[in-house]
Design a protein around this motif. Structure first.
Motif, short mmCIF file in Angstrom:
data_model
loop_
_atom_site.label_atom_id
_atom_site.label_comp_id
_atom_site.label_asym_id
_atom_site.label_seq_id
_atom_site.Cartn_x
_atom_site.Cartn_y
_atom_site.Cartn_z
N ALA A 176 63.62 54.01 0.90
CA ALA A 176 62.78 53.17 1.93
C ALA A 176 61.69 52.58 0.87
N ASP A 177 61.36 51.37 1.61
CA ASP A 177 60.08 50.67 0.98
C ASP A 177 58.90 51.08 1.71
N VAL A 178 58.05 52.06 0.96
CA VAL A 178 56.91 52.51 1.55
C VAL A 178 55.51 51.90 1.31
N THR A 179 54.84 51.64 2.09
CA THR A 179 53.23 51.29 1.77
C THR A 179 52.52 52.47 2.12
N ILE A 180 51.71 52.89 1.34
CA ILE A 180 50.68 53.94 1.59
C ILE A 180 49.37 53.21 1.53
N ARG A 181 48.28 53.51 2.35
CA ARG A 181 47.00 53.17 2.23
C ARG A 181 46.12 54.27 2.57
N PHE A 182 45.29 54.66 1.85
CA PHE A 182 44.41 55.75 2.07
C PHE A 182 43.13 55.17 2.62
N LEU A 183 42.70 55.43 3.94
CA LEU A 183 41.31 54.81 4.32
C LEU A 183 40.25 55.61 4.64
N GLU A 184 39.02 55.19 4.65
CA GLU A 184 37.96 55.92 4.81
C GLU A 184 38.03 56.54 6.37
N GLY A 185 38.08 57.72 6.30
CA GLY A 185 38.21 58.38 7.54
C GLY A 185 38.69 59.73 7.68
N GLY A 186 38.70 60.26 8.93
CA GLY A 186 39.49 61.70 8.80
C GLY A 186 40.88 61.45 9.56
N HIS A 187 40.89 62.63 10.67
CA HIS A 187 42.35 62.73 11.33
C HIS A 187 42.43 61.30 12.07
N GLU A 188 41.36 61.14 12.68
CA GLU A 188 41.61 60.02 13.85
C GLU A 188 41.64 58.49 13.04
N PHE A 189 42.63 57.61 13.58
CA PHE A 189 42.88 56.54 12.76
C PHE A 189 41.64 55.73 13.16
N THR A 190 41.53 54.59 12.49
CA THR A 190 40.35 53.83 12.45
C THR A 190 40.50 52.21 12.85
N ARG A 191 39.84 51.41 12.93
CA ARG A 191 39.79 50.09 13.13
C ARG A 191 40.52 49.46 11.95
N ASP A 192 40.01 50.16 10.58
CA ASP A 192 40.80 49.56 9.76
C ASP A 192 42.18 49.94 9.46
N ASP A 193 42.63 51.08 9.92
CA ASP A 193 43.95 51.19 9.95
C ASP A 193 44.55 50.25 10.78
N VAL A 194 44.01 50.13 11.85
CA VAL A 194 44.90 49.14 12.78
C VAL A 194 45.11 47.71 12.25
N ASP A 195 44.14 47.31 11.58
CA ASP A 195 44.20 45.94 11.00
C ASP A 195 44.86 46.01 9.81
N ALA A 196 45.13 47.10 9.06
CA ALA A 196 45.96 47.15 7.99
C ALA A 196 47.42 47.12 8.59
N ALA A 197 47.77 47.76 9.50
CA ALA A 197 48.80 47.95 10.22
C ALA A 197 49.57 46.71 10.79
N ARG A 198 48.73 46.26 11.27
CA ARG A 198 48.90 45.11 11.84
C ARG A 198 49.43 43.96 10.96
N GLU A 199 48.62 43.70 10.10
CA GLU A 199 48.88 42.73 8.96
C GLU A 199 50.17 43.16 8.30
N TRP A 200 50.60 44.35 7.86
CA TRP A 200 51.89 44.89 7.51
C TRP A 200 52.89 44.28 8.31
N LEU A 201 52.62 44.62 9.73
CA LEU A 201 53.75 44.40 10.45
C LEU A 201 54.21 42.84 10.61
N THR A 202 53.44 41.88 10.24
CA THR A 202 53.35 40.68 10.04
C THR A 202 54.63 40.06 9.07
N THR A 203 54.40 41.16 8.10
CA THR A 203 55.54 40.75 7.00
C THR A 203 56.81 41.24 7.33
N LEU A 204 57.03 41.98 8.41
CA LEU A 204 58.33 42.38 8.81
C LEU A 204 59.22 41.59 9.46
N LYS A 205 60.28 41.38 8.81
CA LYS A 205 61.12 40.18 9.28
C LYS A 205 62.29 40.98 10.19
#
Ligand code: MLT
Length: 205
Positions: A176-205
């Motif tokens: 699998a092609d795996v992208t890993i991001r470590f974000l500033e935060g705990g177990h709750e996901f953050t605004r930065d998670d959502v922004d990074a995931a949305r950006e990544w999703l735009t690269t998925l054809k």
């Protein structure tokens, strides 16, 4: 709230071929991740089941013996049950079966990872917020056409960095092609998670 086919779930039609399979965390329900799904992809259909297990009244997707200690037999059975549901739901709602992208948080991310490993035909890609290693299968599937984005919290008390790295290695071992991001935060996901995931999703054809 709909009861067919066989998981309580929410379905929101889309205008593209993609379906986001939204998988909530412990204590969540089928409504929780609908706004997140819409934000990640405004055009995708959204399929959001409610986990069938109740732990002290809190819905989950599989049983655990303690926090982070999974009942692996139950996990295998529930993974197959969820995969079968996704297959039936794509027929029922006339969705493209090869364009299903899981979006899971915590317990939902763990069953999404389990589905990648045990039922590799179901998911095209996965976005996993705060995921753990759900199980290690006897035989690794070939996931060389699958892409995975993992968002980990640097200060997560439930998922240590070593666990995230183990998951990344396991998934990369399948091709699998795996992208890993470590974000500033705990177990709750953050605004930065959502922004990074949305950006990544735009690269998925
Ligand atoms: C799990 O049980 O899947 C993990 O411990 C995460 C959680 O839901 O708390």
């Amino acid at each position: 709230m709909k009861t067919l086919p066989d998981f309580i779930h929410e379905f929101v039609p889309g205008i593209s071929n993609r379906t986001l399979l939204l998988l909530h965390g412990t204590g969540g329900n089928e409504q929780d991740l609908i706004p997140l799904g819409r934000e990640l992809d405004p055009n995708a259909a959204l399929l959001s089941p409610r986990g069938k297990i109740l732990e002290n009244g809190m819905p989950r997707f599989f049983r655990r013996l303690a926090e982070g200690v999974f009942d692996v037999e139950d996990l295998k059975q529930r993974t197959n049950e969820l995969a079968d549901f996704v297959g039936r739901a794509t027929q029922h709602y006339k969705l493209a079966a090869n364009q299903v992208v899981a979006v899971g948080y915590s317990n939902g991310a763990n069953i999404a990872a389990s589905m990648l490993l045990l039922r590799p035909e179901i998911l095209r890609a996965a976005i996993l917020f705060r995921a753990m290693v759900p199980l290690v299968p006897e035989n690794l599937p070939n996931l060389s056409s699958v892409r995975v984005w993992i968002g980990a919290g640097r200060f997560d008390q439930i998922v240590p960095a070593s666990e995230t790295k183990h998951l990344v290695e396991l998934l990369r071992g399948t091709g699998a092609d795996v992208t890993i991001r470590f974000l500033e935060g705990g177990h709750e996901f953050t605004r930065d998670d959502v922004d990074a995931a949305r950006e990544w999703l735009t690269t998925l054809k």
